[in-house]
Design an enzyme around this catalytic site. Structure first.
Site, mmCIF file in Angstrom:
data_model
loop_
_atom_site.group_PDB
_atom_site.id
_atom_site.type_symbol
_atom_site.label_atom_id
_atom_site.label_comp_id
_atom_site.label_asym_id
_atom_site.label_seq_id
_atom_site.Cartn_x
_atom_site.Cartn_y
_atom_site.Cartn_z
ATOM 1 N N HIS A 129 0.879 -1.168 0.000
ATOM 2 C CA HIS A 129 0.000 0.000 0.000
ATOM 3 C C HIS A 129 0.924 1.228 0.000
ATOM 4 O O HIS A 129 2.034 1.165 0.519
ATOM 5 C CB HIS A 129 -0.812 -0.055 1.303
ATOM 6 C CG HIS A 129 -1.888 0.965 1.448
ATOM 7 N ND1 HIS A 129 -1.635 2.274 1.787
ATOM 8 C CD2 HIS A 129 -3.237 0.867 1.320
ATOM 9 C CE1 HIS A 129 -2.788 2.928 1.868
ATOM 10 N NE2 HIS A 129 -3.772 2.098 1.582
ATOM 11 N N GLN A 177 -4.069 -5.306 6.933
ATOM 12 C CA GLN A 177 -5.026 -6.161 6.227
ATOM 13 C C GLN A 177 -5.110 -7.561 6.810
ATOM 14 O O GLN A 177 -6.082 -8.275 6.579
ATOM 15 C CB GLN A 177 -4.654 -6.257 4.737
ATOM 16 C CG GLN A 177 -4.871 -4.976 3.974
ATOM 17 C CD GLN A 177 -6.334 -4.586 3.886
ATOM 18 O OE1 GLN A 177 -7.221 -5.436 3.856
ATOM 19 N NE2 GLN A 177 -6.592 -3.294 3.872
ATOM 20 N N LYS A 219 -10.094 -1.636 10.949
ATOM 21 C CA LYS A 219 -10.264 -2.809 10.082
ATOM 22 C C LYS A 219 -10.598 -4.049 10.902
ATOM 23 O O LYS A 219 -10.795 -5.130 10.366
ATOM 24 C CB LYS A 219 -8.990 -3.042 9.268
ATOM 25 C CG LYS A 219 -8.678 -1.860 8.349
ATOM 26 C CD LYS A 219 -7.748 -2.220 7.246
ATOM 27 C CE LYS A 219 -7.088 -1.010 6.612
ATOM 28 N NZ LYS A 219 -7.955 -0.320 5.641
ATOM 29 N N CYS A 277 -4.901 2.479 -3.583
ATOM 30 C CA CYS A 277 -3.662 3.020 -2.998
ATOM 31 C C CYS A 277 -2.510 2.038 -3.169
ATOM 32 O O CYS A 277 -1.649 1.917 -2.282
ATOM 33 C CB CYS A 277 -3.833 3.369 -1.522
ATOM 34 S SG CYS A 277 -4.956 4.722 -1.270
#
Lengths: 413, 145
Positions: free
Chosen positions: A129, A209, A232, A371
Site C-alpha cells: 500500500h 489487512q 479494520k 492506494c
C-alpha cells in the site's frame, strides 16, 4: 488464542444482529457491504463501549489524581494489555497507541531516517500500500539510502526466490505487508523475517489487512515492528498500534514532541519519558483506544478459527460465482493463499462504472487503484473492482452482488 | 445555435422522461458512447485531468468568437456526464462559459457525480473548461486593444 467465551456455534444471522448498520438501506436497497478491507463495520458492543466512556468516565488520562481520570487511565491501559495479549507481545509497553497504521509506519521510518546513511539499502515489496512505500521513499531521499523492490509474480504472490539476491550486509530494513490490500495475498512473512535477520536487517510488517483475519504472534514471528489499524478489526477509526521490540523502540528517537512524552523539561534540555509514553505525545484518542480493546474482545468472542472458516467459504463461493461471467478477469492468488478479498475486472469495462452502477443497487464495492498503484502498473490497468468480505457477510449477499453485476454489465456492454 | 440556458433546459426536459435511475444511467451510457472522441494524439499529459477513479481529457479550440470543447474519459459513466457538460458549454462565448453554473446536474439527479470528493475528474474538468474560456477572454481583450 481461543478464549473460553468463543462462540460454540457460528450463527451468522445472530452475529449480524450485533451490527446495526447492516440493517441500513442504500438507494432503496438493503445494504450489501463488501468493502471490509477498507474499513470494517462496528458491532453494538464496541459502540456501547465508546458511548459508555463519553457518558460515564470521559477524562484526560495518566496525570489526573481524581477518580474519573484514574478510571479512564485504567480502561485505556487495560485495553493496551488486551492488545498485548492478542498479539502475544512480551511487554505491554511494546504496544504503542497510534492514529493508525500509517502513523505507526511513519514513526519507524522517521526514526530510522536518523540512523541510515548513504549507501545503506532498504527493501520494500511490490505488493505494498502507498502508506508502506512513501514514508520509506521520504526516508531514502533524506538519508541517501537506496530503495530496492522485491517483485511479484503474475498470480499476485511475491517472488520470494529473489529475496536472497536482494539481501546483503548493506540491507538495513525490510518492509512488507502481511496481507496485500489490493489482492489479499498472504505473504510468507516468517521466511522473510528470518532471511532479513540473517543479514542483520530489521523488519517492519504492515499488518493492517491481516489483523481482521489472522492473529499474528509477534514473538513467534520474531518480527521487529508490526502495525495495525483498529478500524479494520471492528474497532473505531483514528486509532491503531505500533508493536516494536523493546530495545528497538528504546533506540528509536521520538516522533513528536509534546506533553505526555517527557520526563523532565527545562529550556536547556528535555529528557524523554520511557516506553510507551515517549511515542505518545499529547492527549491520545482515549475513546478510540478503549474501543479498540472492546473490538479485540469482540473478535475473540467470534473466534478467529470461526472467522477463517466462514470467510474462506465466502471467498470460494464468490470466486465460483464470478467465474460464471464470460468476460471476467480475476487478479491475485488462489483462494487458499489469500484472505477474503477478490479483485476483478470485466474485459473492456472500467471499474468505476461497475462500482457506480452496483452502488445504485445498494452494494458497496471498492474500485480504483486501492492506494497500490505499483500493482496496477504491474498488471497495466487503471484499477480493479474489489469485493472484500467479513465474517458477518453471507452467501445470499454474494448472490445479490452477482445479480447486480449482471445488470451492470448488461447496461455497459 | 442555442445558448447555455436553452441547452440546460433541453437536457432537463430529456431527463424528466425517465422514471428511475436505470433509465437515467442507460441514457447517460448511450451519451457517453456517442461523444466525439478526442483524437488519440491529443490524449496527452497536457490535456489530462487525473481523478483518482477515472481520467478525463479535454481539448479546447477557439473558433470565431466561440470556444469549442472536445473531451473523453476512460470510464463510460464519467464520459456520459462529460458529454452533457460539453453539450452545454461547447460552442459558446467565453464570457457565457465563465458565468455559467452547473446546478442543472442536480436537477437531473446526477449531483453525486459532481461531488468534489468523488475523484472522477469532473469537478476539475469544469474548472478547466472555465479556465480555457477565461484564457480566451483575456486573449480577445488583448487582441482588441
Amino acid at each position: 488464542m481461543k478464549t473460553e467465551t468463543t462462540l460454540d456455534v457460528f450463527d451468522v444471522d445472530k452475529i449480524r444482529d450485533d451490527f446495526p448498520i447492516l440493517k441500513e438501506e442504500i438507494n432503496g436497497y438493503p445494504l450489501v457491504y463488501f468493502d471490509n478491507a477498507a474499513t470494517s463495520q462496528t458491532p453494538q458492543q464496541v459502540i456501547n463501549c465508546i458511548s459508555d466512556y463519553y457518558s460515564r468516565y470521559n477524562a484526560n488520562i495518566h496525570r489526573g489524581v481524581h477518580t474519573l481520570s484514574q478510571t479512564a487511565t485504567d480502561a485505556y491501559e487495560q485495553s493496551r494489555i488486551k492488545i498485548q495479549n492478542h498479539f502475544n507481545a512480551k511487554r505491554s509497553h511494546e504496544i504503542l497507541f497510534t492514529a493508525g497504521t500509517t502513523h505507526a509506519i511513519n514513526i519507524v521510518a522517521s526514526g530510522y531516517g536518523q540512523f541510515l546513511k548513504k549507501g545503506d539499502e532498504v527493501i520494500v515489496s511490490a505488493l505494498e500500500h502507498h502508506s508502506n512505500i512513501v514514508p520509506w521513499q521520504m526516508m531514502c531521499e533524506k538519508t541517501g539510502a537506496n530503495l530496492k523492490v522485491l517483485p511479484m509474480h503474475q498470480d499476485g504472490m511475491l517472488k520470494l526466490e529473489e529475496l536472497d539476491g536482494l539481501l546483503s550486509d548493506k540491507t538495513r530494513m525490510v518492509f512488507v505487508n502481511h496481507v496485500s490490500n489490493a489482492l489479499g495475498s498472504i505473504n510468507p512473512i516468517k521466511t522473510i523475517i528470518q532471511k532479513a535477520h540473517d543479514v542483520g536487517a530489521k523488519v517492519l510488517i504492515d499488518g493492517a489487512q491481516a489483523a481482521p483475519h489472522i492473529q499474528a504472534d509477534v514473538q513467534e514471528l520474531d518480527v521487529d515492528f508490526y502495525t495495525v489499524s483498529a478500524h479494520k478489526m471492528c474497532g473505531p477509526t483514528g486509532v491503531g498500534i505500533l508493536y516494536g521490540k523493546e530495545h528497538l523502540l528504546e533506540e528509536l528517537p521520538p516522533y513528536q514532541g509534546g506533553g505526555e512524552m517527557i520526563s523532565d523539561v527545562s529550556f536547556e534540555k528535555t529528557t524523554y519519558a520511557g516506553l510507551p509514553h515517549k511515542f505518545e505525545a499529547g492527549t491520545p484518542n482515549i475513546a478510540g483506544g478503549i474501543g479498540f480493546g472492546a473490538a479485540v474482545d469482540y473478535l475473540h468472542k467470534i473466534g478467529f478459527d470461526n472467522i477463517k472458516e466462514h470467510e474462506d467459504e465466502l471467498v470460494s463461493y464468490a470466486t465460483e460465482r464470478l467465474k460464471e461471467f464470460d468476460k471476467i478477469i480475476l487478479y491475485g492468488p488462489e483462494v487458499n493463499r489469500k484472505t477474503a478479498v477478490i479483485s476483478f475486472n470485466f474485459e473492456g469495462l472500467h471499474s468505476y462504472d461497475i462500482g457506480t452502477l452496483v452502488d445504485k443497487m445498494g452494494i458497496a464495492l471498492r474500485t480504483g487503484h486501492h492506494c497500490a498503484q505499483p500493482i496496477m502498473k504491474f498488471y497495466k490497468i487503471p484499477g480493479t473492482v474489489r469485493a472484500s468480505f467479513s465474517f458477518y457477510n453471507t452467501k445470499e449477499e454474494i448472490d445479490i452482488m452477482i445479480k447486480a453485476l449482471e445488470r451492470a454489465v448488461k447496461m455497459l456492454y | 445555435m442555442s445558448n447555455i440556458e436553452e441547452r440546460k433546459e433541453e437536457i432537463i426536459d430529456e431527463f424528466s422522461m425517465f422514471d428511475d435511475w436505470m433509465q437515467r444511467y442507460e441514457y447517460m451510457i448511450d451519451l457517453g458512447k456517442s461523444l466525439p472522441l478526442i483524437d488519440e494524439k491529443y490524449k496527452t499529459e497536457d490535456n489530462i485531468i487525473k481523478g483518482c477513479q477515472s481520467r478525463v481529457w479535454v481539448k479546447a479550440d477557439h473558433q470565431d468568437d466561440k470556444v469549442v470543447f472536445k473531451a473523453d474519459s476512460d470510464a463510460i459513466i464519467t464520459k456520459g456526464i462529460v458529454a452533457i457538460l460539453i453539450r452545454v458549454f461547447s460552442g459558446q462565448k467565453p464570457e457565457d462559459i465563465v458565468k455559467a453554473d452547473t446546478d442543472f446536474i442536480d436537477e437531473i439527479g446526477l449531483k453525486e457525480h459532481l461531488s468534489p470528493t468523488r475523484a472522477n475528474g469532473l469537478v476539475s474538468m469544469i474548472k478547466q473548461l472555465k479556465a480555457y474560456a477565461l484564457a480566451y477572454m483575456s486573449k480577445d481583450a488583448s487582441t482588441q486593444n
